[in-house]
Design an enzyme around this catalytic site. Structure first.
Site, PDB file in Angstrom:
ATOM      1  N   GLU A 177       6.384  -2.189  12.714  1.00  0.00           N
ATOM      2  CA  GLU A 177       5.077  -2.344  12.047  1.00  0.00           C
ATOM      3  C   GLU A 177       3.935  -2.358  13.067  1.00  0.00           C
ATOM      4  O   GLU A 177       2.857  -1.827  12.819  1.00  0.00           O
ATOM      5  CB  GLU A 177       5.058  -3.608  11.186  1.00  0.00           C
ATOM      6  CG  GLU A 177       5.989  -3.556   9.984  1.00  0.00           C
ATOM      7  CD  GLU A 177       5.780  -2.333   9.103  1.00  0.00           C
ATOM      8  OE1 GLU A 177       4.729  -1.678   9.208  1.00  0.00           O
ATOM      9  OE2 GLU A 177       6.701  -2.008   8.321  1.00  0.00           O
ATOM     10  N   HIS A 190      -0.054   5.760   9.218  1.00  0.00           N
ATOM     11  CA  HIS A 190       0.896   4.651   9.390  1.00  0.00           C
ATOM     12  C   HIS A 190       2.301   5.043   8.893  1.00  0.00           C
ATOM     13  O   HIS A 190       3.287   4.935   9.621  1.00  0.00           O
ATOM     14  CB  HIS A 190       0.365   3.444   8.607  1.00  0.00           C
ATOM     15  CG  HIS A 190       1.224   2.224   8.653  1.00  0.00           C
ATOM     16  ND1 HIS A 190       0.855   1.085   9.326  1.00  0.00           N
ATOM     17  CD2 HIS A 190       2.434   1.950   8.110  1.00  0.00           C
ATOM     18  CE1 HIS A 190       1.806   0.170   9.199  1.00  0.00           C
ATOM     19  NE2 HIS A 190       2.774   0.670   8.453  1.00  0.00           N
ATOM     20  N   GLU A 191       2.365   5.521   7.666  1.00  0.00           N
ATOM     21  CA  GLU A 191       3.680   5.838   7.088  1.00  0.00           C
ATOM     22  C   GLU A 191       4.351   6.983   7.832  1.00  0.00           C
ATOM     23  O   GLU A 191       5.570   7.000   7.984  1.00  0.00           O
ATOM     24  CB  GLU A 191       3.551   6.172   5.599  1.00  0.00           C
ATOM     25  CG  GLU A 191       2.930   5.073   4.742  1.00  0.00           C
ATOM     26  CD  GLU A 191       3.542   3.698   4.959  1.00  0.00           C
ATOM     27  OE1 GLU A 191       4.763   3.626   5.183  1.00  0.00           O
ATOM     28  OE2 GLU A 191       2.799   2.700   4.930  1.00  0.00           O
ATOM     29  N   ALA A 245       0.846  -1.187   0.000  1.00  0.00           N
ATOM     30  CA  ALA A 245       0.000   0.000   0.000  1.00  0.00           C
ATOM     31  C   ALA A 245       0.881   1.237   0.000  1.00  0.00           C
ATOM     32  O   ALA A 245       0.591   2.226  -0.669  1.00  0.00           O
ATOM     33  CB  ALA A 245      -0.922  -0.016   1.219  1.00  0.00           C
ATOM     34  N   ALA A 246       1.977   1.164   0.746  1.00  0.00           N
ATOM     35  CA  ALA A 246       2.877   2.310   0.811  1.00  0.00           C
ATOM     36  C   ALA A 246       4.189   1.905   1.456  1.00  0.00           C
ATOM     37  O   ALA A 246       4.290   0.824   2.041  1.00  0.00           O
ATOM     38  CB  ALA A 246       2.238   3.425   1.638  1.00  0.00           C
ATOM     39  N   MET A 247       5.190   2.779   1.323  1.00  0.00           N
ATOM     40  CA  MET A 247       6.505   2.506   1.908  1.00  0.00           C
ATOM     41  C   MET A 247       7.074   3.799   2.465  1.00  0.00           C
ATOM     42  O   MET A 247       7.118   4.823   1.775  1.00  0.00           O
ATOM     43  CB  MET A 247       7.422   1.911   0.834  1.00  0.00           C
ATOM     44  CG  MET A 247       8.850   1.705   1.307  1.00  0.00           C
ATOM     45  SD  MET A 247       8.944   0.479   2.642  1.00  0.00           S
ATOM     46  CE  MET A 247      10.372   1.089   3.530  1.00  0.00           C
ATOM     47  N   GLU A 248       7.529   3.715   3.723  1.00  0.00           N
ATOM     48  CA  GLU A 248       7.867   4.919   4.487  1.00  0.00           C
ATOM     49  C   GLU A 248       9.283   5.434   4.276  1.00  0.00           C
ATOM     50  O   GLU A 248       9.910   5.893   5.230  1.00  0.00           O
ATOM     51  CB  GLU A 248       7.670   4.615   5.974  1.00  0.00           C
ATOM     52  CG  GLU A 248       8.691   3.644   6.602  1.00  0.00           C
ATOM     53  CD  GLU A 248       8.329   2.168   6.499  1.00  0.00           C
ATOM     54  OE1 GLU A 248       7.421   1.830   5.736  1.00  0.00           O
ATOM     55  OE2 GLU A 248       8.968   1.354   7.201  1.00  0.00           O
ATOM     56  N   ASN A 249       9.842   5.365   3.071  1.00  0.00           N
ATOM     57  CA  ASN A 249      11.193   5.883   2.872  1.00  0.00           C
ATOM     58  C   ASN A 249      11.323   7.257   3.522  1.00  0.00           C
ATOM     59  O   ASN A 249      10.439   8.094   3.387  1.00  0.00           O
ATOM     60  CB  ASN A 249      11.498   6.005   1.381  1.00  0.00           C
ATOM     61  CG  ASN A 249      11.179   4.739   0.647  1.00  0.00           C
ATOM     62  OD1 ASN A 249      11.622   3.665   1.036  1.00  0.00           O
ATOM     63  ND2 ASN A 249      10.371   4.845  -0.390  1.00  0.00           N
ATOM     64  N   HIS A 254       6.066   5.867  10.924  1.00  0.00           N
ATOM     65  CA  HIS A 254       7.359   5.246  10.608  1.00  0.00           C
ATOM     66  C   HIS A 254       8.498   6.252  10.500  1.00  0.00           C
ATOM     67  O   HIS A 254       9.658   5.884  10.629  1.00  0.00           O
ATOM     68  CB  HIS A 254       7.274   4.513   9.270  1.00  0.00           C
ATOM     69  CG  HIS A 254       6.710   3.132   9.368  1.00  0.00           C
ATOM     70  ND1 HIS A 254       7.074   2.244  10.350  1.00  0.00           N
ATOM     71  CD2 HIS A 254       5.828   2.475   8.571  1.00  0.00           C
ATOM     72  CE1 HIS A 254       6.431   1.099  10.155  1.00  0.00           C
ATOM     73  NE2 HIS A 254       5.670   1.217   9.084  1.00  0.00           N
TER      74      HIS A 254
END
Ligand SMILES: [Zn+2]
Length: 1077
Positions: free
Chosen positions: A516, A493-494, A457-461, A497
């Site tokens: 997570e 959520h992201e 769904a997404a990635m918290e770079n 992070h």
């Protein structure tokens, strides 16, 4: 990282695919023949420009060698920083599809990286190298040791301090080349440098001591694919406590997959446009540059990206300077990052536009008052270059006082304002987290990037978080509350992070649940901040997290939340719902028994102590124990939590004995498992080997009031406790507000007292407890701990229930029961019973008449969600009025071609319409699915198509789902799963799954999360002996891969079959009796 989306496996390259790829690059894929197909060639302006350059060069060569030398010298000077990366170009790239590529001086790589993973060219050299490697390996074997490159983890003798990474991205042929300079600190002397590198072509490796002191000769270097490392063997040992510079020049492909540095595309005004973006978590940075790709090796990074000026580039940090070069190339130099792990590094090359906002941090700017500043909307490439890049000649500090937040997306979405909601809440959420954690956001900017395809769904770079479009773009005029909620929670959520993950990173992947679990838990805390009336943490957490994960974790084939992992290929396995949801549920239990304010203080300490570093679970437990001590409480948090994180499953507490008048009750614990046959099969289960320290809260109540709860720590198999206020007619209630991660069972007398209480005055028991009782009762009955009629008797009180949560809990608990019964002869007895419970509230609430505006959403969320839930139950169990209403709304849409269906019930109406009405409606929805642009609408239209009763249509849809031109790869899984949920399609989906398994496994196999979602989705409602046999036979014939998912599937189907055998008749008998009364 937020789960949900799926990842595709890199398909094997076949001649047909190469053709397809060429077509794709020419922009013709998926375009119907017509006037604009021709115009869809790749960036004609660039092509013309490069043809012109070539002509000039040829002319120059003919006229004068001197002129050529001068041109070359200028080019060399301009690309001085890319000298090495570009110097390797020794001929036209093989992947070139036209003559428009820049010349060697502009930094062209040799073309496609060779699939053969070797660092030297030439057969002889290869042979010699192989011989040397074999000798070396034998030498290690003689020493009875694995060579350092064959071990699952990197050897510990080196530590990277800083990386200088210079990349050139060639979007015409989807290749890139790079030069990485790593500053290394030596902890133990060694002749070997081992670092990760995978699926790339290494062109040169050099090692210099202390930057200036001259080279250390490299004897040889080779890639070792088994452990995905590059091995550099030196002529002499590196000395302890000296620092060295390792330089590697390499090139690789921008792959058409979803990992590493990969490409994706979208169509704008009939033209296919490409973008390159990265996904490095958990182990894919090594596919984009050679690096020490384990989270513990934090370093600083300085990145430069060279690309055609028709694109922009983004990375974790802001651009410091941009250098425009000849022939339309530009190099962006990004600021240096703080200390960070490799998997959080990110970059993108795209031609997106953006909008932006600025967070507070003390200074109010003109832009902030307006909240959202609209970026230049580009119809011309030049504008795109000058738009975002205007800032490049300044540093970020000169321009922005707070943190600059931008949302980048395809230009049409930005123009429609689809990113504004996300941008707006992001600004508020950064401020929320800064206040909650008392640690400021660490970077000068945060970009949110919306991409068409993404594995998750997404990635918290850090500083550049990437989202799949469906999880961040929102068009308020056509989005339901639940879609808005999904988008909101992924963003919450992201952003969490950025602290839990980016700033403080787990030491190793076994504790991925630490980051997570926190991010998932904070989805609810952060959403409560944005929408205070929604009570997400107190209510929705139960149904969406706790109840869902207890279904999974109640299987004997579950696993502990902390999982040991070594091999890179196993690391993907740890990203599952157990890590996310159980992690969050355990954190919530902890926060509740600690007290929220002490918990918050503890987290502030933890983040402050470990920022820019790594931490393991014990670091957290220690910090939290200290925080508790400060307020005078003493709990050994590590001892308690180890039992919950290192043991799989969860307990069921049984409270017995309130018949006695002396107030003594017996509390016992055992592991909860759905299939009690498994319990007896495996003697390790159910006996004393499973034991938890359980913070059990108990309240005593009677018809008019409930006592305040007391906490009892239960740590033995069975304990006696005295409850002071216990009278004969009073009931007991355990796990108040379901803050604990366990189930509670009672003697039947207590269940009866609770049922009476609910019927007479349910409000004595809290909303969360009503939802908790419903979920516990249904699941205890399903696992055989409780008679089947108890849960059905409990839901009788629902006709008086005005709160959303208990309805939602009931709806979710009824769902698996419905799937166990939906193909049985007597199904209508069951549906009739449920309809009776729903009827009163359905009549009372009615249908929504108009769409909600924003302020209404906030105020009436509970009411609207309740109405939606009741309508959904009524329509799916066959309420006639509900069916008529849905059919009328669909007919109106078709005849008027205006969609007046209220947003919040559209999915229900579409699905009901498709299931009841004729093929024309299916075709109509199919057409709308193709024509709509809004991502939220597309999703529910596609799902509605799976609701048909017509088996031909379902088969047609299943077959179409594998065509990527029609259904996106990431949506195909949902189509198959939804058909499997439809009783008319279950066997079709199951058959289709078996027949197409090879194709499906090739597509999704490497992405364990997607693959296991598919496997469980297709099999979880199989429930006949025949189907169980088919499943077992199928697994026998395809043994490779996904073993864990298949064993879970077998256990689930066995439990289903067992339930049918043992309890189905009992249930129907009770239902029949109940309906005649
Ligand atoms: Zn996450």
């Amino acid at each position: 990282m937020a789960l949900e989306e799926k990842r595709e496996k890199r398909p094997p390259v076949t001649p047909m695919m190469i053709e397809e790829e060429a077509a794709l690059r020419n922009g013709s894929r998926g375009l119907p023949p017509g006037p604009w197909a021709e115009a869809a060639g790749p960036r004609p302006r660039t092509t013309e420009r490069h043809i012109a350059v070539h002509k000039r060069l040829v002319l120059g060569f003919a006229v004068s060698i001197l002129a050529l030398l001068a041109v070359t010298m200028v080019a060399v000077l301009l690309s001085v920083r890319f000298e090495e990366c570009g110097a390797a170009a020794d001929g036209p790239p093989r992947a070139a599809n036209n003559g428009s590529l820049p010349g060697p001086a502009a930094g062209q790589p040799r073309g496609r990286a060779e699939p053969r993973e070797e660092a030297r060219g030439g057969e002889e050299a290869a042979e010699q190298q192989q011989q040397e490697e074999e000798e070396e390996e034998e030498e290690w074997q003689r020493r009875r040791q694995l060579p350092p490159w064959a071990r699952p983890r990197l050897p510990r003798h080196l530590r990277p301090l800083h990386y200088n990474l210079m990349l050139s991205a060639f979007m015409e042929n989807f290749t890139f080349c790079g030069e990485v300079n790593v500053q290394l600190e030596v902890r133990n002397a060694s002749r070997y440098i081992v670092l990760h590198a995978h699926r790339m072509h290494i062109e040169a490796v050099r090692v210099a001591e202390d930057k200036l002191a001259g080279a250390v000769r490299v004897a040889r270097s080779f890639l070792y694919p088994q452990t995905q490392v590059l091995v550099v063997v030196l002529n002499r040992s590196l000395e302890v406590q000296r620092s060295y510079n390792l330089k590697i020049i390499y090139n690789a492909l921008i792959e058409n997959e979803l990992l590493g540095f990969f490409r994706s595309s979208y169509v704008l005004h009939g033209e296919r446009r490409f973008l390159g973006v990265t996904q490095f978590s958990p182990t894919h940075a090594r596919k984009a540059f050679p690096c020490f790709d384990e989270p513990i090796y934090k370093a600083t990074f300085k990145i430069s990206i060279k690309h055609q000026a028709t694109y922009i580039s983004l990375s974790n940090m802001p651009v410091e300077t941009s250098v425009f070069e000849e022939d339309g190339w530009v190099t962006d130099h990004f600021s240096q990052t703080p200390l960070m792990s490799t998997y959080y590094l990110a970059w993108a090359v795209c031609n997106f536009t953006y909008r932006e906002t600025v967070t507070k941090s003390g200074v109010v700017t003109q832009e902030e008052q307006r909240s959202i500043r609209i970026a230049p909307l580009c119809s011309e490439y030049a504008c795109c270059i000058n738009g975002p890049h205007l800032t490049h000649h300044h540093t970020w500090k000169e321009l922005v006082a707070g943190c600059q937040v931008r949302l980048y997306a395809r230009p049409d979405a930005i123009r429609r304002g689809s990113g504004d909601y996300a941008l707006n809440i992001t600004r508020r959420l950064i401020e929320f987290y800064e206040d909650y954690f008392k640690v400021p956001y660490s970077l000068p900017k945060l970009d949110l990037l919306a991409v068409p395809k993404h594995p998750y769904a997404a990635m918290e770079n850090w500083g550049l978080s990437v989202f799949v479009e469906q999880r961040i773009l929102l068009d308020p005029s056509i989005s339901s509350i639940s879609y808005l909620l999904d988008v909101t929670m992924v963003i919450v959520h992201e952003l969490c992070h950025q602290w839990f993950g980016d700033l403080v990173t787990p030491v190793w992947w076994e504790d991925v649940w630490l980051k997570e679990g926190f991010a998932h838990y904070f989805e609810f805390i952060g959403t409560d901040y944005l929408y205070p009336g929604w009570n997400m943490e107190k209510q929705r957490f139960l149904t969406d997290v706790l109840h869902e994960v207890m279904l999974l974790d109640g299987l004997a084939s579950s696993h502990p939340v902390s999982q040991e992992v070594q091999q890179a290929t196993d690391i993907d396995r740890v990203f599952d719902w157990i890590a996310y949801k159980k992690g969050a549920a355990l954190i919530r239990m902890l926060a509740n028994f600690m007290g929220h304010s002490v918990f918050q203080m503890g987290l502030q300490d933890y983040l402050t102590i470990h920022k820019y570093g790594n931490a393991a679970r014990n670091d957290l437990w220690n910090t939290l124990s200290k925080a508790l001590k400060r307020v005078g409480k003493s709990v050994n948090i590590q001892e308690v939590m180890d039992q919950w994180t290192l043991q799989m499953g969860y307990p069921v507490i049984t409270i017995l004995g309130n018949e006695t008048t002396d107030g003594v009750i017996v509390i016992s614990q055992e592991r909860f498992v759905y299939d009690s046959d498994t319990k007896t099969k495996d003697s390790g289960l159910g006996d004393s080997s499973y034991l938890w320290q359980i913070p059990l809260t108990i309240a005593v109540g009677n018809t008019s009031h409930i006592s305040s709860e007391a906490i009892i720590w239960v740590s033995n198999k069975s304990e006696h406790h005295r409850i002071p206020a216990l009278e004969e007619a009073s009931w007991l209630l355990g796990n108040i507000n379901q803050t604990g991660y366990f189930r509670v069972n009672y003697d039947i007398r207590n269940w009866r007292l609770l049922i009476n209480q609910l019927t007479r005055n349910h409000e004595v028991i809290s909303v969360s407890d009503r939802a908790g009782l419903i979920d516990d009762a249904f699941n205890l009955a399903r696992a055989g701990y409780l008679p089947q009629n108890i849960p059905l008797e409990i839901i009788r009180y629902l006709s008086e229930e005005k709160d959303f949560l208990p309805w939602h809990a009931a709806s979710q608990a009824l769902y698996p029961l419905d799937k166990l019964l939906d193909r049985t002869e007597n199904y209508n007895v069951f549906s009739e019973y449920i309809l009776r419970q729903v009827a009163t509230m359905y009549l009372k609430l009615g249908w929504p008449t108009n769409n909600l505006n924003k302020s209404l959403v906030q105020a009436s969320y509970q009411h609207e969600e309740l109405r939606r839930e009741v309508i959904m139950l009524a329509c799916s169990f066959g309420n006639k009025h509900c069916h008529q209403q849905a059919a009328t709304l669909i007919s109106d849409w078709i005849s008027s071609n205006r969609n007046r269906i209220p947003l919040n019930v559209r999915d229900i109406v579409y699905c009901t319409g498709v299931s009841l009405m004729d093929e024309d409606v299916w075709e109509f929805i199919w057409m709308k699915f193709h024509s709509t642009i809004a991502v939220s609408e597309k999703k529910i239209l596609l799902e509605a198509l799976t609701c048909s009763d017509d088996r031909n249509l379902l088969n047609r849809l299943l077959n179409l789902s594998l065509n990527s031109e029609v259904v996106l790869d990431q949506d195909a899984i949902d189509v198959i799963i939804h058909v499997a949920r439809n009783p008319h399609g279950r066997d079709l989906a199951w058959k289709f799954f078996r027949e197409k398994w090879k194709i499906l496994n090739a597509r999704y196999g490497e992405a364990l999360f997607m693959n296991s979602k598919l496997i469980s989705g297709v099999t979880e409602f199989l429930n006949t002996e025949e189907e169980l046999r088919e499943l077992k036979n199928f697994i026998k014939s395809y043994e490779e891969g996904a073993a864990a998912s298949f064993s879970r599937a077998v256990e689930t189907v066995e439990a289903n079959v067992r339930w049918q055998r043992l309890y189905k008749e009992e249930l129907f008998q009770w239902l029949r009796k109940s309906l005649t009364h």
